[in-house]
Design an enzyme around this catalytic site. Structure first.
Site, PDB file in Angstrom:
ATOM      1  CB  CYS A   2      10.014 -21.502 -35.129  1.00  0.00           C
ATOM      2  SG  CYS A   2      10.752 -23.082 -34.919  1.00  0.00           S
ATOM      3  NE  ARG A  27       7.351 -16.561 -32.178  1.00  0.00           N
ATOM      4  CZ  ARG A  27       6.222 -16.930 -32.896  1.00  0.00           C
ATOM      5  NH1 ARG A  27       5.297 -15.400 -32.735  1.00  0.00           N
ATOM      6  NH2 ARG A  27       5.500 -18.063 -33.138  1.00  0.00           N
ATOM      7  CD1 TRP A  77      11.316 -23.142 -27.958  1.00  0.00           C
ATOM      8  CD2 TRP A  77       9.976 -25.230 -28.366  1.00  0.00           C
ATOM      9  NE1 TRP A  77      11.099 -23.505 -26.556  1.00  0.00           N
ATOM     10  CE2 TRP A  77       9.956 -24.837 -26.999  1.00  0.00           C
ATOM     11  CE3 TRP A  77       9.122 -26.134 -28.934  1.00  0.00           C
ATOM     12  CZ2 TRP A  77       8.940 -25.939 -26.609  1.00  0.00           C
ATOM     13  CZ3 TRP A  77       7.889 -26.383 -28.226  1.00  0.00           C
ATOM     14  CH2 TRP A  77       8.818 -26.508 -26.840  1.00  0.00           C
ATOM     15  CG  ASN A 101       6.423 -21.169 -35.994  1.00  0.00           C
ATOM     16  OD1 ASN A 101       6.374 -21.983 -35.593  1.00  0.00           O
ATOM     17  ND2 ASN A 101       5.813 -19.871 -35.799  1.00  0.00           N
ATOM     18  N   GLY A 102       5.860 -24.545 -36.406  1.00  0.00           N
ATOM     19  CA  GLY A 102       5.347 -25.970 -37.193  1.00  0.00           C
ATOM     20  C   GLY A 102       5.636 -27.456 -37.160  1.00  0.00           C
ATOM     21  CD  GLU A 498      -0.815 -18.255 -13.123  1.00  0.00           C
ATOM     22  OE1 GLU A 498      -0.962 -18.748 -13.205  1.00  0.00           O
ATOM     23  OE2 GLU A 498       0.133 -17.309 -13.804  1.00  0.00           O
ATOM     24  CE  LYS A 502       3.334 -16.023 -14.401  1.00  0.00           C
ATOM     25  NZ  LYS A 502       2.616 -17.549 -14.772  1.00  0.00           N
ATOM     26  CD  GLU A 505       5.609 -19.454 -16.775  1.00  0.00           C
ATOM     27  OE1 GLU A 505       5.392 -19.227 -16.306  1.00  0.00           O
ATOM     28  OE2 GLU A 505       5.573 -19.566 -18.273  1.00  0.00           O
ATOM     29  CG  HIS A 521      -6.633 -35.488   2.019  1.00  0.00           C
ATOM     30  ND1 HIS A 521      -7.801 -35.877   2.851  1.00  0.00           N
ATOM     31  CD2 HIS A 521      -7.559 -34.175   2.329  1.00  0.00           C
ATOM     32  CE1 HIS A 521      -8.575 -36.040   3.354  1.00  0.00           C
ATOM     33  NE2 HIS A 521      -8.954 -34.504   2.952  1.00  0.00           N
ATOM     34  CE  LYS A 624       4.131 -13.893 -23.603  1.00  0.00           C
ATOM     35  NZ  LYS A 624       3.244 -14.115 -22.242  1.00  0.00           N
TER      36      LYS A 624
END
Ligand code: M6R
Length: 629
Positions: A2, A27, A77, A101-102, A498, A502, A505, A521, A624
């Site tokens: 948020c 964010r 969010w 926020n939270g 990574e 990416k 994402e 394997h 973010k």
């Protein structure tokens, strides 16, 4: 997560709030809203989806609403309750309006109590409940400030709120109790609130990062900060931000992510200059800072992080162990915190978080500190929460990163770990002065080599574009692509992880990162002509072995994208596509090649996302900084 904006002063509040909220969009959010104080009442405009929807709601009455000089805004969010207009902030309860926020952890208990006293919340959020607490408290004669303090004592959890009441026109009250909250005085008179410093930059470069447990009371004439518990006035210094507006705008790039990928050479130079004492004669001398003493005492390191920062930690382990010979374990913060790990005496726990606000990483550090275990942080954001939960922080200097996908902050973290490894190797005398000097010279050259690779007409850039175009646009081949495997050994393994992250994402492709030796394997069974294998095979100690793995995937019919040296004819001929790194490994220590491989996997994902038309800077469902568990 948020985003919060608030303003009281002489400017047009809707303009300030909308401009600020736009700068917080990175964010991640799923709904947004604004509350203005006008003609003694609140006017609320909220909508699910993008901020543009809220802007549209303003259009028919913009003349009237622009007169408002006090208001709060929010990008949400979703945590408790779906991303709907009804659940969007601000929430109005009687004469009280708030943004939050939270998380309020004991919200079920609070809700039960409120329902039993006859209150009827309109939304499914935990946030709205706080408004009822303030309303009740003001109902018993308390001021807004006192009511917010009393209400905060009833809730548990890390959060920040900004609240107004029609009973106290022109007063805006904000609390930081975990989630960040920043205030700044308006040079034209008044005060701004925001959950992040950068939306305040167009208005002021001098900001105050509130501390945990601070309550700020603002009017168009004044700003007072008190301790949430005692109510006593506290003094907080303001910080002058060096960030320029230019740095946080796109500077001609179509996306922040692309701009930030190109800023990596600069981020490396700035981070190196911030960490090492360049006037000293010895290489890898860390500038005098509190973290240095902690490193000197450490017999063992535990690195904890999430997402991309965890990949940085995995990479750091290679240098720390092979150069400094110090035992290192790497853990995901969300696993570590619930596992009752055994910590031996002499262990230093290092939390790595570009934002410095990731809930799981902070929880680990808090827990460790409560057990008197020394903790170090690595973060890109000065004065972020990680500074409260550690004994010392090494700050990277990548500058503000707006794209949700971490790029330049990753390389800056990785460089910080490499420099720490160099420093400890000197302290432990595990590398000779000559070896350290040679490595350090290469570290200094590294940003320049990378900058050459990122030139738009470099072979590396051309081949990345060609490869992704063919895999994405080229008729049958493109439509047949079912998924991607990124594989590498040694230093290239964390970069493979990574690369896969990416791609998932921002391009929403199914992708997996694998240690190349592990493929046989199990996952090799998935390989066929519809799979793409991105094989990271620079000329380092693992190249021969990775080469054999490359042949194995080729034999299963997968399309192979190889990344390595331009002169590696043997491997490049086996591949469908070959992306050359901008340097031959004999000209740069192979230990530094991950710094060149990372931008390649970032750009592959970026290009693929652009061609697929996704929202590159604000990928769906992501935020973010992940300030909730
Ligand atoms: O701020 P942090 O470094 O603690 O964030 C950790 C992860 O949430 C973050 O790296 C995430 O995986 C990125 N979006 C990856 O690009």
């Amino acid at each position: 997560m948020c985003g919060i904006m608030g303003y009281v002063g002489s400017r047009s509040a809707p303009q300030v709030l909308l401009e600020g909220l736009k700068r917080l969009e990175y964010r991640g959010y799923d709904s947004a809203g604004i509350a203005l104080f006008l003609d003694q009442h609140f006017v609320l405009k909220k909508s699910e989806g993008r901020l543009e929807n809220v802007e549209r709601l303003f259009q028919s009455e913009s003349k009237r609403l622009e007169k408002a000089t006090c208001g709060i805004g929010h990008t949400r969010w979703a945590t408790h309750g779906k991303p709907t207009t009804q659940n969007a902030h601000p929430h109005q309860t009687g004469h009280v309006v708030l943004v939050h926020n939270g998380i309020i952890e004991n919200y079920l208990e609070i809700k039960r109590d409120l329902l039993s006293r006859g209150h009827r919340p309109n939304s499914e959020t935990d946030s709205e409940l706080f408004g009822f607490l303030v309303l009740e408290s003001m109902g018993s004669g308390k001021s807004l400030e006192a009511a917010v303090r009393e209400s905060f004592a009833k809730i548990r959890g890390q959060c920040s709120v900004v609240v107004m009441s029609e009973r106290e026109p022109g007063v805006v009250v904000g609390v930081r109790n975990g989630s960040p909250l920043v205030v700044a005085r308006d040079p034209q008179g008044g005060v701004f609130f925001a959950s992040d410093a950068q939306p305040l930059l167009p208005f002021s470069q001098d900001v105050i990062f509130l501390d945990h447990g601070d309550l700020a009371i603002a009017t168009d004439q004044s700003l007072r900060i008190v301790d949430l518990q005692s109510g006593e006035v506290v003094h907080r210094e303001s910080s002058h931000l060096e960030w320029s507006l230019e740095q946080i705008d796109k500077a001609g790039f179509p996306h922040y992510m692309l701009k930030e990928i190109h800023e990596q050479p600069g981020a490396l130079i700035d981070t190196l200059n911030g960490l090492v004492d360049r006037d000293g004669f010895e290489p890898f001398t860390l500038a005098d800072q509190p973290g240095v003493a902690l490193l000197r005492q450490a017999k063992e390191l535990v690195l904890v992080a999430c997402g991309t920062s965890w990949h940085a930690a995995l990479l750091g382990k290679y240098w720390l162990e092979s150069w400094a010979k110090i035992p290192v374990s790497v853990d995901l913060a969300s696993e570590f915190r619930y596992r009752n790990p055994v910590i031996r005496p002499g262990t230093l726990v290092v939390g790595i978080s570009q934002s410095g606000e990731t809930a799981d990483t902070l929880a680990v550090l808090r827990d460790m500190r409560s057990r008197n275990i020394p903790c170090l942080g690595i973060s890109n954001v000065r004065r972020s929460s990680i500074s409260r939960d550690t004994d010392a922080v090494f700050y990277t200097s990548a500058g503000p990163e707006i794209g949700v996908a971490a790029t330049k902050t990753f390389l800056a973290q990785v460089l910080t770990l490499l420099v720490i490894a160099g420093f400890l190797s000197r302290e432990h005398k595990t590398l000779s002065s000559a070896e350290l000097s040679r490595l350090f010279e290469d570290v200094i050259r590294l940003p320049h080599v990378l900058a050459e690779g990122l030139e738009h007409d470099s072979e590396m850039m051309k081949k990345i574009e060609e490869t992704v175009n063919q895999l994405t646009l080229n008729g049958d081949a493109a439509s047949a692509v079912k998924g991607f495997f990124f594989m590498g050994r040694g230093y290239s393994f964390p970069i493979a992880l990574e690369g896969a992250l990416k791609l998932k994402e921002i391009a929403y492709d199914h992708a997996e990162g694998y240690a190349a030796g592990e493929l046989k394997h199990g996952p090799i069974a998935m390989l066929d002509a519809a799979m793409v294998a991105v094989v990271l095979a620079p000329r380092d100690a693992w190249r021969e072995k990775t080469g054999s793995n490359l042949e194995e995937v080729k034999a299963r019919g997968a399309k192979v994208v190889g990344v390595g040296e331009s002169a590696d004819d043997q491997l490049s001929h086996l591949c469908d596509f070959w992306i050359p790194l901008p340097v031959e490994s004999r000209k740069l220590d192979p230990a530094l090649l991950p710094f060149l491989l990372a931008p390649v996997v970032q750009l592959l994902s970026y290009r693929r996302a652009v061609l697929k038309g996704t929202d590159v800077d604000k990928p769906r469902n992501l935020a973010k900084s992940v300030t909730v568990e």
